[in-house]
Design an enzyme around this catalytic site. Structure first.
Site, PDB file in Angstrom:
ATOM      1  N   CYS A  21      -6.945   8.927 -18.891  1.00 13.71           N
ATOM      2  CA  CYS A  21      -6.184   7.827 -18.992  1.00 13.71           C
ATOM      3  C   CYS A  21      -6.936   6.547 -18.386  1.00 13.71           C
ATOM      4  CB  CYS A  21      -5.137   8.143 -17.968  1.00 13.71           C
ATOM      5  SG  CYS A  21      -4.075   6.826 -17.438  1.00 13.71           S
ATOM      6  N   ASN A  22      -7.098   5.703 -19.007  1.00 16.42           N
ATOM      7  CA  ASN A  22      -7.805   4.250 -18.741  1.00 16.42           C
ATOM      8  C   ASN A  22      -7.344   3.981 -17.463  1.00 16.42           C
ATOM      9  OD1 ASN A  22      -9.848   3.552 -21.231  1.00 16.42           O
ATOM     10  ND2 ASN A  22      -7.949   4.363 -21.838  1.00 16.42           N
ATOM     11  N   THR A  23      -6.094   3.880 -17.514  1.00 16.88           N
ATOM     12  CA  THR A  23      -5.312   3.219 -16.312  1.00 16.88           C
ATOM     13  C   THR A  23      -5.564   4.063 -14.839  1.00 16.88           C
ATOM     14  OG1 THR A  23      -3.489   2.642 -17.795  1.00 16.88           O
ATOM     15  CG2 THR A  23      -3.014   2.185 -15.363  1.00 16.88           C
ATOM     16  N   CYS A  74      -6.397   2.580 -24.202  1.00 17.22           N
ATOM     17  CA  CYS A  74      -5.276   3.303 -23.744  1.00 17.22           C
ATOM     18  C   CYS A  74      -5.067   4.405 -24.388  1.00 17.22           C
ATOM     19  CB  CYS A  74      -3.936   2.551 -23.525  1.00 17.22           C
ATOM     20  SG  CYS A  74      -2.676   3.581 -23.174  1.00 17.22           S
ATOM     21  N   THR A  75      -5.195   5.918 -23.828  1.00 17.82           N
ATOM     22  CA  THR A  75      -4.942   6.962 -24.847  1.00 17.82           C
ATOM     23  C   THR A  75      -3.782   6.959 -25.549  1.00 17.82           C
ATOM     24  OG1 THR A  75      -4.481   8.124 -22.853  1.00 17.82           O
ATOM     25  CG2 THR A  75      -6.936   8.129 -23.523  1.00 17.82           C
ATOM     26  N   HIS A  76      -2.664   6.525 -25.087  1.00 18.66           N
ATOM     27  CA  HIS A  76      -1.571   6.533 -25.973  1.00 18.66           C
ATOM     28  C   HIS A  76      -1.504   5.771 -27.422  1.00 18.66           C
ATOM     29  CE1 HIS A  76       0.420   7.745 -22.233  1.00 18.66           C
ATOM     30  NE2 HIS A  76       1.563   7.828 -22.940  1.00 18.66           N
ATOM     31  N   GLU A 136       5.997   7.618 -25.644  1.00 15.37           N
ATOM     32  CA  GLU A 136       6.589   8.582 -24.805  1.00 15.37           C
ATOM     33  C   GLU A 136       7.979   9.023 -25.248  1.00 15.37           C
ATOM     34  OE1 GLU A 136       5.441  10.412 -21.711  1.00 15.37           O
ATOM     35  OE2 GLU A 136       3.533   9.695 -22.615  1.00 15.37           O
ATOM     36  N   TYR A 155       1.979   4.526 -16.164  1.00 10.14           N
ATOM     37  CA  TYR A 155       1.517   3.901 -15.062  1.00 10.14           C
ATOM     38  C   TYR A 155       0.983   2.764 -15.187  1.00 10.14           C
ATOM     39  CZ  TYR A 155      -0.025   8.815 -13.685  1.00 10.14           C
ATOM     40  OH  TYR A 155       0.013  10.354 -13.055  1.00 10.14           O
ATOM     41  N   GLY A 156       0.748   2.029 -16.253  1.00  8.10           N
ATOM     42  CA  GLY A 156       0.183   0.836 -16.579  1.00  8.10           C
ATOM     43  C   GLY A 156       0.865  -0.487 -15.886  1.00  8.10           C
ATOM     44  N   ASP A 178      -3.139  12.942 -17.773  1.00  5.50           N
ATOM     45  CA  ASP A 178      -2.808  11.516 -18.067  1.00  5.50           C
ATOM     46  C   ASP A 178      -1.463  11.169 -17.614  1.00  5.50           C
ATOM     47  OD1 ASP A 178      -2.599   8.979 -19.736  1.00  5.50           O
ATOM     48  OD2 ASP A 178      -1.474   9.920 -21.043  1.00  5.50           O
ATOM     49  N   SER A 179      -0.790  10.074 -17.579  1.00  4.57           N
ATOM     50  CA  SER A 179       0.363   9.668 -17.203  1.00  4.57           C
ATOM     51  C   SER A 179       1.446  10.453 -18.095  1.00  4.57           C
ATOM     52  CB  SER A 179       0.784   8.148 -17.315  1.00  4.57           C
ATOM     53  OG  SER A 179       0.526   7.755 -18.693  1.00  4.57           O
TER      54      SER A 179
END
Ligand code: DGL
Length: 256
Positions: free
Chosen positions: A70-72, A180-182, A148, A39-40, A7-8
């Site tokens: 990561c969806n992005t 979004c996984t975040h 983050e 990334y988004g 993931d990012s």
């Protein structure tokens, strides 16, 4: 077997938690790209280049399959990566289909990064489901930045969520798709703010897809009792420790 997950940054740790629970006998190598996150708000080329770098690194470490947690990165790169690599690559997309299946006629919010919501992959998904329900799309990049920075449980986070939903009549909403996984790190906060709303994410669906993709390979390799987890991060040791802490906290809070 060894599964690479990336993931990012921290978001994919929630997918790792689900994967570990659903596939306890496998080994996992997790790569968080914190030095290059978020990334988004980046370009497709930027994300593709980072994704290639990470896939190469994971392959060098001997993974048998890769989950883009990561969806992005999925919307930016999965099609191309699948052409370039021979191992199974599993991607993620906002779980709109399950949200619509469960829907009782009220509105649905889809929260994701700006890139996910504007890309062709998501637009196709929405066209496919063709629903009469009202779908509100909410690009929410600031939530990624707060997660983050270790600020998932703060007043700033609460204010940021309220800011994003300011224009939406929340009483007419029945579910929020966490695209979004975040955003899985803020499930309890969302529940506290909007108790009537159901939260829907794609983590379990993604790991089910991984299991289907690697079934034959898995039969050949056999199962072990308990797999290992290794965490890597482009921002170095400090972020690896931070990721390990966050993963433990997430499992304690949500039980995988
Ligand atoms: N976690 C990522 C996703 O699922 C992206 C967050 C970001 O780096 O913007 O979309």
């Amino acid at each position: 077997m060894t599964i690479g997950i990336f993931d990012s940054g921290m978001g994919g740790l929630t997918v790792l938690a689900t994967a570990q629970q659903m596939m306890p006998g496998e080994n996992f190598i997790y790569y968080g790209d914190t030095a290059y996150a978020p990334y988004g708000i980046q370009s497709i080329e930027y994300i593709l280049e980072r994704s290639r770098f990470i896939c190469d690194l994971l392959l060098e470490k001997g993974v048998d399959a890769i989950v883009i947690a990561c969806n992005t990165a999925t919307s930016a790169a999965v099609k191309i990566l699948r052409k370039e690599y021979t191992i199974p690559i599993i991607g993620m997309e906002p779980a709109i289909k399950p949200a619509i299946e469960k829907n009782n006629g009220l509105g649905i919010i889809v929260m994701a990064t700006p890139l996910t919501l504007k890309e062709e992959k998501y637009r196709n998904l929405v066209n496919q489901v063709m629903t009469s329900q009202k779908i509100y799309e909410v690009p929410a990049p600031d939530i990624v930045t707060l997660v983050e920075s270790g600020m998932a449980h703060t007043f700033e986070m609460e204010e940021t969520i309220k800011k994003y939903f300011k224009e939406i009549p929340m009483e007419s909403i029945e579910s929020i798709v966490l695209g979004c996984t975040h955003f899985l790190f803020i499930k309890n906060l969302l529940k506290a703010l909007y108790p009537h709303v159901e939260l829907i994410d794609g983590n379990e669906g993604t790991i089910n897809q991984l299991k289907r993709k690697i079934r034959d390979h898995q039969k050949k390799m056999g199962f072990s009792e308990k797999g290992k987890i290794e965490i890597l991060n482009s921002a170095g040791e400090k972020m690896i420790l931070q990721s390990e802490k966050l993963l433990k906290e997430y499992i304690l809070e949500y039980g995988n």
